[in-house]
Design a protein around this motif. Structure first.
Motif, PDB file in Angstrom:
ATOM      1  N   GLU A   1       1.836   0.773  -6.343  1.00 14.42           N
ATOM      2  CA  GLU A   1       0.982  -0.192  -5.648  1.00 14.42           C
ATOM      3  C   GLU A   1       1.793  -1.343  -5.071  1.00 14.42           C
TER       4      GLU A   1
ATOM      5  N   ALA B   1      -5.023  -2.032  -8.455  1.00 17.46           N
ATOM      6  CA  ALA B   1      -5.876  -1.527  -9.533  1.00 17.46           C
ATOM      7  C   ALA B   1      -5.177  -1.593 -10.882  1.00 17.46           C
TER       8      ALA B   1
ATOM      9  N   ALA C   1      -4.148   2.910  -7.134  1.00 20.30           N
ATOM     10  CA  ALA C   1      -4.935   2.697  -5.924  1.00 20.30           C
ATOM     11  C   ALA C   1      -4.151   3.045  -4.671  1.00 20.30           C
TER      12      ALA C   1
END
Length: 352
Positions: free
Chosen positions: A37, A46, A87
């Motif tokens: 991420e 996330a 995510a």
């Protein structure tokens, strides 16, 4: 240039004192998901944590992201056995998290993972690939694979003091659990991975082998974990040209051993010094103290930074901005080289 980041986990990382890839063992399985991420979005989205060592050293993903914001490169993240979802967009090759190498099979489906990764590697349209990794506990599994192959077994560590004897004991237990002696897997690299490796290894090796078969230039971005991947490739009779790009932090720890290993596996070696001694920021100080050293394609990314025109200084500027975005503030404001205003750098890079 496309940077590939296989990201995965192994229960080996949960063995006490093995890895610094997270402030606490229970948070370590989030580290690869957060790393992906950070590269994709500049910060965790996330993932519930920002990977930071107990002493406050940020994940190498912060450095790789800083390079990306300065010189730019395409990114593809591969789910190579993530224990926690991310995510960020990832390529799914159907890889499961790895077991503790002290069990009888650390990566039961190593052959199938390699085959799927090979097919993916042959399908990529790029002329050049830089392949990194993020897997807590990876230097221990690298030691395991090298030992099983009968290769010289020096490895680095994410910790300032390398717990090499502890790692050797773990590897010995792992080999015994699989009914193996050192060197028993010579010429059988995937058997070594199955016994004492991690799922990122056959993923990286498979992608690299497939890309090399398609006549793509491949650089393995990392330190001793990528030496282990190079060993796997050579034991699989992949003899195409191969490069390894790592940081001066790994090279300083390994000394002549790293160069000798690259020569043994016929790999061109590139070592890059990011010049962290030019700043007193806490993140750079922790790297200078011997923490982290490498990972998340850090050494390979740094090798993409041109020497001229102060571009590495721009990377250091941007790293401070990335750290601020991650909630890691400098413990001092003294600077030894000229840089842009912190606020401007942060504003220019946020969300990019």
């Amino acid at each position: 240039m496309r940077v590939l980041l296989p990201a995965g986990t192994t229960e080996t990382a949960l063995i006490d004192g093995i890895s610094a890839a997270g402030a606490a063992p229970e948070l370590m399985e989030h580290t690869p998901s957060a790393d992906v991420e950070i590269l994709a979005y500049g910060e965790p989205v996330a993932a519930p944590v920002t990977p930071v060592s107990p002493n406050g050293c940020p994940t190498p993903a912060a450095v790789t992201r800083a390079v990306q914001e300065v010189v730019g490169f395409d990114l593809a993240a591969i789910d190579a056995g993530l224990a926690r979802s991310t995510a960020a967009p990832t390529v799914d090759l159907g890889v499961e998290p790895g077991n503790d190498i002290r069990e009888d099979a650390a990566v039961p489906d190593a052959n199938a993972v390699f085959d799927r990764a090979y097919d993916y590697g042959t399908s990529l349209p790029d002329d050049e690939l830089l392949i990194g990794e993020t897997v807590p506990g990876g230097t221990t599994t690298a030691l395991g694979v090298l030992t099983a192959l009968g290769e010289p077994t020096g490895v680095s560590s994410s910790l300032p003091e390398n717990p090499i004897e502890r790692k050797r004991r773990v590897v010995d237990e792992g080999l015994a659990a699989s009914g193996l002696e050192p060197g028993d897997c010579e010429g059988a690299p995937l058997e070594a991975v199955e016994a004492v490796g991690d799922p990122v290894q056959p993923t990286v090796a498979g992608i690299a082998a497939g890309a090399l078969a398609a006549e793509t230039d491949v650089t393995l971005a990392g330190g001793t974990q990528m030496v282990a991947v190079a060993a796997l490739l050579r034991h699989a009779d992949v003899d195409a040209g191969l490069s390894i790009a790592t940081t001066s932090f790994v090279a300083d720890e390994r000394g002549d051993d790293l160069a000798a290993a690259c020569e043994r596996f016929n790999c061109e070696l590139t070592v890059t010094d990011p010049g962290f001694d030019e700043r007193d920021h806490v993140a750079m100080a922790r790297y200078r103290a011997g923490e982290a050293k490498e990972g998340v394609a850090m050494g390979g990314a740094l090798s993409l930074v041109p020497d001229a025109d102060g571009r590495m200084r721009e990377v250091r500027d941007r790293l401070e901005a990335v750290c601020a975005r991650l909630g890691i503030e400098s413990e001092g404001d003294g600077r030894n080289d000229e840089q842009v205003d912190d606020g401007t750098a942060t504003e220019d890079t946020r969300g990019s």
